[in-house]
Write an enzyme that holds these catalytic residues in place. Structure first.
Site, PDB file in Angstrom:
ATOM      1  N   LYS A 189     -19.160 -36.235   8.089  1.00  0.00           N
ATOM      2  CA  LYS A 189     -18.552 -35.655   6.886  1.00  0.00           C
ATOM      3  C   LYS A 189     -17.138 -36.182   6.718  1.00  0.00           C
ATOM      4  CE  LYS A 189     -16.331 -31.690   7.049  1.00  0.00           C
ATOM      5  NZ  LYS A 189     -16.051 -30.288   7.311  1.00  0.00           N
ATOM      6  N   ASP A 216     -22.144 -24.220  12.421  1.00  0.00           N
ATOM      7  CA  ASP A 216     -20.768 -24.702  12.205  1.00  0.00           C
ATOM      8  C   ASP A 216     -19.773 -23.632  12.674  1.00  0.00           C
ATOM      9  OD1 ASP A 216     -18.788 -26.432  11.460  1.00  0.00           O
ATOM     10  OD2 ASP A 216     -19.276 -26.478   9.333  1.00  0.00           O
ATOM     11  N   THR A 224     -19.384 -28.033   2.836  1.00  0.00           N
ATOM     12  CA  THR A 224     -19.894 -28.776   4.000  1.00  0.00           C
ATOM     13  C   THR A 224     -21.364 -28.412   4.233  1.00  0.00           C
ATOM     14  OG1 THR A 224     -17.701 -28.777   4.987  1.00  0.00           O
ATOM     15  CG2 THR A 224     -19.550 -29.125   6.492  1.00  0.00           C
TER      16      THR A 224
HETATM   17  C1  R5P Z   1     -14.240 -28.314   9.642  1.00  0.00           C
HETATM   18  O1  R5P Z   1     -14.446 -29.493   9.607  1.00  0.00           O
HETATM   19  C2  R5P Z   1     -15.189 -27.255  10.020  1.00  0.00           C
HETATM   20  O2  R5P Z   1     -15.996 -27.611  11.097  1.00  0.00           O
HETATM   21  C3  R5P Z   1     -16.015 -26.750   8.859  1.00  0.00           C
HETATM   22  O3  R5P Z   1     -17.076 -27.621   8.633  1.00  0.00           O
HETATM   23  C4  R5P Z   1     -15.209 -26.636   7.606  1.00  0.00           C
HETATM   24  O4  R5P Z   1     -14.046 -25.925   7.855  1.00  0.00           O
HETATM   25  C5  R5P Z   1     -15.994 -25.998   6.493  1.00  0.00           C
HETATM   26  O5  R5P Z   1     -15.243 -26.016   5.336  1.00  0.00           O
HETATM   27  P1  R5P Z   1     -15.917 -25.834   3.924  1.00  0.00           P
HETATM   28  O6  R5P Z   1     -16.788 -24.622   3.997  1.00  0.00           O
HETATM   29  O7  R5P Z   1     -14.767 -25.650   2.968  1.00  0.00           O
HETATM   30  O8  R5P Z   1     -16.678 -27.060   3.599  1.00  0.00           O
END
Ligand code: R5P
Length: 288
Positions: A189, A216, A224
Site C-alpha cells: 500500500k 490490520d 486501506t
Molecule cells: C497504517 O499504515 C496502518 O497499518 C493502517 O493500515 C492505516 O492506519 C489505516 O488507515 P486508513 O483506514 O485511513 O486507510
C-alpha cells in the site's frame, strides 16, 4: 491497586478491574459553560498503586489532556506507582518528520507526559514501536494477536485465508494464520503524504471461494481495507471479515467498509465502538 477509568475507557477499565479484582473509580467530570473541562478524583490515592486507563481515541486532543490532568492529580495526591494504560496511542503515526517543517507530534505528546512523570505506560499494537523511545520511563507495547486469534478460531471460517492490507503487521498476521492453520499474505500500500490518498497494488491471491480475514492495526478512514476488499472480491473471495485493533472510524469508515462488502468488522475495546467484540482486559491485566 486502584484503577481510574478515564472517560474514553470506562468499559475497558471495568473489565481490567474484574480481571484483577481491583477497585475501579471514575473521575467526576463536568463541562464549564466556556467549554473547559473539570475533573475530580473522588477517592484518596495516597500510597496506592494507581492505574489510569484512558485511550487517546477521538477526540484525541481532549482525551490526551484528560489523561494528563488525571496523571498530574494522582501524582499530587501521593500515588506510589502510576501506570498509564493508553491502548490507542494517538499521534503514533506521526512517528517521524516526513516533510520539512512537520511537527513531530508523537514526541511532543511523550514530552508532555514525561514532564508530569509516570512509572509505566502500556499501549497496544502501536503503529510504530519507535515512538515509545520518546518516553523517559518504561513504555511497553502489547499486541491483540492472542485475543484476536481466540476469536478467529471460533468464527467457523470456511477455507480461511488471512490478509494484511499493507506491509506493516507481519507478527499479528502470522499469529492469527498459525492459529487457523492456514496461509497468509499481504498487499503493498502507498499513501500520498499530501492528499492522504491510499493506493494498493493488486496481486494474485489464492482466495477464490474462500473466506478471508483482513487483519490490520488501525481503521481510520477505512480506505486501506476497502482497497483490499475490492481486490479480494475481484479475485472471487467468498465472505470477507475485517479485524482491527483500533477502530478509529474517521469520516464514515465503518459504513464505507460494510458497503464495500465486508460481512463483519471485529475490533477491540481499545476504542469503544459497536464492533468492539474482543477485550484487551486480560492481556493488559497480565502486564500490570
Ligand atoms: C497504517 O499504515 C496502518 O497499518 C493502517 O493500515 C492505516 O492506519 C489505516 O488507515 P486508513 O483506514 O485511513 O486507510
Amino acid at each position: 491497586m486502584i484503577i481510574i477509568a478515564g472517560s474514553a475507557s470506562k468499559n475497558l477499565a471495568r473489565r481490567i478491574g474484574e480481571q484483577l479484582n481491583a477497585k475501579v473509580i471514575e473521575a467526576e467530570y463536568k463541562l464549564f459553560p466556556d467549554g473547559e473541562s473539570y475533573y475530580r478524583i473522588p477517592e484518596a490515592v495516597e500510597g496506592e498503586d494507581v492505574v489510569i486507563v484512558q485511550s487517546s481515541a477521538p477526540p484525541q486532543d481532549k482525551n490526551l489532556l484528560e489523561l494528563m490532568f488525571l496523571l498530574d492529580t494522582v501524582k499530587d495526591f501521593g500515588a506510589r506507582k502510576i501506570t498509564l494504560v493508553v491502548p490507542y496511542l494517538a499521534y503514533a503515526r506521526q512517528d517521524e518528520r516526513y516533510r520539512e517543517g512537520e511537527v513531530l507530534s508523537s514526541k511532543v505528546i511523550a514530552k508532555l507526559i514525561n514532564s508530569i512523570g509516570a512509572d509505566k505506560l502500556i499501549t497496544v499494537d502501536v503503529h510504530n514501536e519507535a515512538v515509545l523511545s520518546f518516553f523517559n520511563f518504561e513504555a511497553i507495547n502489547l499486541t491483540a494477536s492472542v485475543p484476536f486469534a481466540d476469536y478467529a478460531e471460533k468464527m467457523g471460517l470456511d477455507k480461511p485465508f488471512v490478509l494484511c492490507p499493507d506491509q506493516e503487521r507481519p507478527e499479528m498476521l502470522e499469529a492469527i494464520a498459525k492459529r487457523l492453520n492456514t496461509e497468509y499474505d499481504w498487499l503493498e500500500k502507498f499513501r500520498d503524504r499530501i492528499t492522504g490518498e491510499v493506493k494498493t497494488k493488486e496481486k494474485a491471491l489464492p482466495v477464490k471461494d474462500r473466506d478471508v480475514l483482513i487483519v490490520d492495526d488501525i481503521i481510520s478512514t477505512g480506505w486501506t481495507v476497502v482497497n483490499a476488499i475490492n481486490i479480494l472480491k475481484k479475485q472471487g473471495a467468498r465472505d470477507i471479515y475485517v479485524m482491527a485493533t483500533h477502530l478509529v472510524y474517521a469520516e464514515g469508515a465503518r459504513e464505507r467498509i460494510l458497503n464495500a462488502g465486508a460481512k463483519e468488522i471485529i475490533g477491540t475495546d481499545s476504542i469503544e465502538r459497536e464492533d468492539s467484540k474482543v477485550t484487551l482486559a486480560k492481556i493488559i491485566a497480565e502486564n500490570l
